[in-house]
Enzyme design. Structure first.
Site, PDB file in Angstrom:
ATOM      1  CB  VAL A  30      -1.101  -0.077   1.143  1.00 26.97           C
ATOM      2  CG1 VAL A  30      -1.552   1.326   1.287  1.00 26.97           C
ATOM      3  CG2 VAL A  30      -1.787  -1.020   1.049  1.00 26.97           C
ATOM      4  CG  ASP A  68       0.935   3.143   5.211  1.00 33.59           C
ATOM      5  OD1 ASP A  68       0.162   3.755   5.917  1.00 33.59           O
ATOM      6  OD2 ASP A  68       2.078   3.671   4.454  1.00 33.59           O
ATOM      7  CG  ASP A  90       5.223   9.602   3.878  1.00 31.57           C
ATOM      8  OD1 ASP A  90       4.555   9.186   2.946  1.00 31.57           O
ATOM      9  OD2 ASP A  90       4.718   9.439   5.058  1.00 31.57           O
TER      10      ASP A  90
END
Length: 224
Positions: A30, A68, A90
């Site tokens: 994910v 996630d 990120d």
């Protein structure tokens, strides 16, 4: 500012997380899918100039960024590598969103210069690009300050503009300009983003300085 919404949001996306677990998608999967999707959509938005649909798709990807963690919780809890991977990707996604905005602003500047009815430089595009570049720096320093503080045994999660706040500011500016408002609106949002980034970095440095001053320790050479 938006961190207090994390709990209610996790309850909303819980059914989606359970569905992902049932079809065999892992938490790391994910994370990777979300990061790759964000990079592709952000760069495509900058190249095409479709700010409004791009902002809408990015908003969905950002909203489901915590999926996630929910998937990990349903499959025995997250791992250290999972947390590391999530944080690392990120940073790439954050860069991609602002890179997409810079690409859009640069294209706007080029089109402005090629239009004979325009005289002088595209000032708002230049302001926006400068602010976006500065915001990239403050975004990475904000994350680094937290990581370095934790490496020294302290916490630095404070600040007026967390990652979710920064992304909301960028996406709202993109959406408003994509909906027909002047480019100046997007540039002003980027200036606000850069200023809030400065404040956030200062807040984290100040917090760590106060905490370390209470119990000063020699620097660890291994952290250089």
């Amino acid at each position: 500012m938006f961190e207090h919404l994390r709990g209610p949001w996790k309850r909303i996306i819980a059914p989606i997380a359970r569905g992902l677990v049932r079809i065999g998608i892992s938490a790391n999967g994910v994370t990777i899918i979300g990061a790759v999707g964000t990079v592709v959509v952000a760069i495509a938005t900058g190249l095409t100039g479709w700010l409004l649909p791009g902002a809408a798709v990015l908003a969905v990807l950002v909203a489901f960024d915590s999926l996630d963690g929910s998937v990990a919780a349903l499959t025995g809890g997250g791992t250290q590598f999972g947390a590391f991977l999530d944080s690392t990707l990120d940073r790439i996604a954050d860069w991609a969103v602002l890179a997409g905005v810079i690409i859009y602003l640069r294209r706007h500047e080029v089109l402005w210069a090629s239009d004979p009815t325009h005289h002088g430089p595209d000032v708002w595009a230049q302001i926006g690009m400068a602010a976006a570049l500065f915001a990239i720096m403050t975004s990475f320093v904000t994350s680094y300050a937290r990581a370095r503080a934790e490496a020294e045994g302290f916490e630095a999660k404070n600040g007026i503009a967390t990652r979710s706040d920064r992304l909301v500011i960028i996406l709202v500016g993109m959406a408003l300009t994509g909906a027909g408002l002047p480019l100046a609106v997007l540039s002003c949002f980027l200036v606000v983003l850069a200023l809030l980034g400065i404040v956030t970095v200062w807040q984290r440095i100040s917090l760590v300085n106060r905490a370390m001053s209470k119990n000063p320790q020699p620097a660890d050479p291994s952290h250089e």
